[in-house]
Design an enzyme around this catalytic site. Sequence first.
Site, mmCIF file in Angstrom:
data_model
loop_
_atom_site.group_PDB
_atom_site.id
_atom_site.type_symbol
_atom_site.label_atom_id
_atom_site.label_comp_id
_atom_site.label_asym_id
_atom_site.label_seq_id
_atom_site.Cartn_x
_atom_site.Cartn_y
_atom_site.Cartn_z
ATOM 1 N N HIS A 237 -3.143 -6.864 0.082
ATOM 2 C CA HIS A 237 -4.154 -7.920 -0.065
ATOM 3 C C HIS A 237 -3.587 -9.159 -0.765
ATOM 4 O O HIS A 237 -4.281 -9.822 -1.547
ATOM 5 C CB HIS A 237 -5.384 -7.408 -0.831
ATOM 6 N N ASN B 109 -13.872 -3.280 2.063
ATOM 7 C CA ASN B 109 -13.216 -3.878 3.228
ATOM 8 C C ASN B 109 -14.268 -4.267 4.261
ATOM 9 O O ASN B 109 -15.448 -3.953 4.097
ATOM 10 C CB ASN B 109 -12.258 -2.863 3.867
ATOM 11 N N TYR C 146 -5.946 0.584 -9.764
ATOM 12 C CA TYR C 146 -6.243 -0.859 -9.910
ATOM 13 C C TYR C 146 -5.888 -1.395 -11.290
ATOM 14 O O TYR C 146 -5.232 -2.439 -11.401
ATOM 15 C CB TYR C 146 -7.707 -1.138 -9.535
#
Length: 746
Positions: free
Chosen positions: A103, A176, A390
Amino acid sequence: MFMNKNQKDVDQSDKVGSAMGSSAPKPTSMKGNKNPEQPQIPASSPLRTDDSSPLTTNVGQPIADDQNSLKAGERGPVLLEDYVLREKLQHFDHERIPERIVHARGAAAHGYFELYESLQDLTTAKVLTDTSAQTPVFVRFSTVAGSRGSADTARDVRGFAVKMYTPEGNWDLVGNNIPVFFIQDAIKFPDLIHAAKPEPDREIPQAATAHDTFYDFLSLTPESMHMLMWIMSDRTLPRSFGMMEGFGVHTFRLVNAAGKSTFVKFHWKPLLGVHSLVWDEAQQIAGHDPDFHRRDMWDSIKMGNAFEWELGIQTLSEEDEQKFDFDILDATKLWPEELLPVRRVGKMTLNRNPDNYFAETEQVAFNTTNVVPGIDFSNDPLLQGRNFSYLDTQLSRLGSPNFTELPINRPLVQVSNNQRDAQMRYTINKGRVSYAPASLDGHSPDEVTPARGGFTSYPERVNGPKIRARSQSFNDHYGQAKLFWNSMSGPEKEHIVKALQFELSMVETRAVRQRMVEHLGKVNDMLAAQVAAALGETMPESDASTKARGTADSVDGAKQLADATSPTTASGGVQQSKALSMENQPTSPKGRKVAILVAAGIDVNQVKQLQQALTKAGAMSEIVGPHLGMIAGDGGELEATKTLANASPALFDAVFVPGGKGAEALKKKGDAQVFLAQSYKHGKAIGVLGESVELLKKALPDGASLTKMGVVSGADAGKEKQAIQNFVDSVGTRHWSRTALEHVAA
Ligand code: HDD
């Protein structure tokens, strides 16, 4: 002391939050938050400058000359003493942070979320129960595989990451534009991404899955087959970020005040409908305007066309967890909407462009563990792995655990805990206490009990052996791939076939191509046969595969494909789901872009009428002329802002050519003919009036549909007004059933 003129407004106290920049979300719009301690964002900040500020170094010293380095004599060597030069170059040398491993390329916008109805029967989360609140949001859209400098229109999944600045802290829904994923367990994620990214020896190809390593991995990972159908569909070629659905993908939990948990899937439904480009267009756009999507969002928001989505939820009670023939913890499965309808509960509006790309879009840090009380996780093993990844990635990308203090990442509510120090600490905490339990500071900050809104994990009973294994209930890899295939219209199936024909034809290793065809055969015979034919591979003989010989590039091919379905499994008995097809989506001219082809002598009144009607409908237009600047027409002048040389039809949703003498000049231009022919081939609305009807005839082969299916032609004087309106109405629609498409040379 010299003072920057912005500094006089700044709250110089050491209160938490004094360093918030104006680029942060505006807390004023969060009606529900009454916390007196809430950091107030100063109208201007020492971290923000504008063009009229005096030039200074980074510690505020005024600079008299920023154009010449300090030298020993005008022609002499540069002196080490020149701290202005050194500071400027050193800052520049360090201006990049590591790009996201996935991304990397993205664009974002600010906005807000409003709830239609309270979900207090399901959750305690204030953002989902307080209908009076307007919750600020920041949303980043992205492609997955390409580097930061790649093109927007690569065939790829789009990231749809939403950060909500709620009164109970930030809630990140990191989703997404596709509701399922390639793999079932996060332990396979590094392999998936290594296979999809450029091959490590040659760093080729950029932002493309059409290469050996990707299909080698997929062909050995059958659980990816459902996702494969999605990524080969038009969903991976969105027309606009504002015309994509968003999905939280995983099953989450909502937990109410009584402690009752309900499983939930989150959806974002775009009010503009879901719409796509075609592959040929996407490839052309990558060259003509690699910034196509970010420009579209920037321009739309700037002209007042906010992007809007409704938040939808599908819910399932705990008792029904095992009710279906698919496992709700398996991220390669969706919940068919026919089985569990989507309830639309709120609306998100994106209406403000960022002030600074780096400070906001690049530095924003999403994290799947950013949930708020009343929202919790399921045991989906993909989600559980993400919940580690993350924070870890943000630490390496942003370099310090204090990234949460950056304006774009800061919650709007007070942060108070005993965490201290680390690189780039902005907060200046007071006092002696940075530990707990502590009596010296009146037990502050203190824990918040669940009854008073403190987060507590749902006490799910867990019992099992410590084991590296996957549940049998994750084993069906083709059932929902078939459901998706069955649910596509004829043209959508044709696009999937062509995408696979293209992608797999780029794979050099024959064994990989063969394995892929075998997988496709387990989804649908005709699909596999058509892909096999293009690859020069053979299929085991069957009735369907014999019928399916040949290519799928004609209307007949699409019709034949429409009827090709396979019985499904793992879909709760649903064989076909309308919600998965893009065929029945709402269309409108809003947010669309029209090319108006002109040449000297063109009918100016028609252009003005058209422009008015387009503006009223929320659409944009550009005049494409033989040269830039003023063009003399019949009834006045027009300013061309694009030329046939720099405006590809791929950049527009529709094309219009007015009548008048200018049409004669355009008829002699090959570029004008190609413009129309290509727009025809891509199914776009075409409007031709008066003399321009002949131009269209010249551009298209015999048998092309000239007066219907999105072609508005008005040869009769007096009927222009109606023809113009008909054209405007059809601007957002693609017309797949046009005739003679295979004969159009464009
Ligand atoms: Fe991820 C970024 C979405 C699986 C690890 N992911 C990232 C972004 C989106 C998603 C939208 C960009 C956020 C932004 O704009 O900054 N990822 C997904 C979805 C997944 C998914 C919908 C499956 C349902 N991701 C996934 C797994 C892992 C990661 C299984 C690792 C175990 N994803 C990351 C990451 C990234 C990331 C490496 C890179 C940059 C970042 O996090 O901030 O941690």
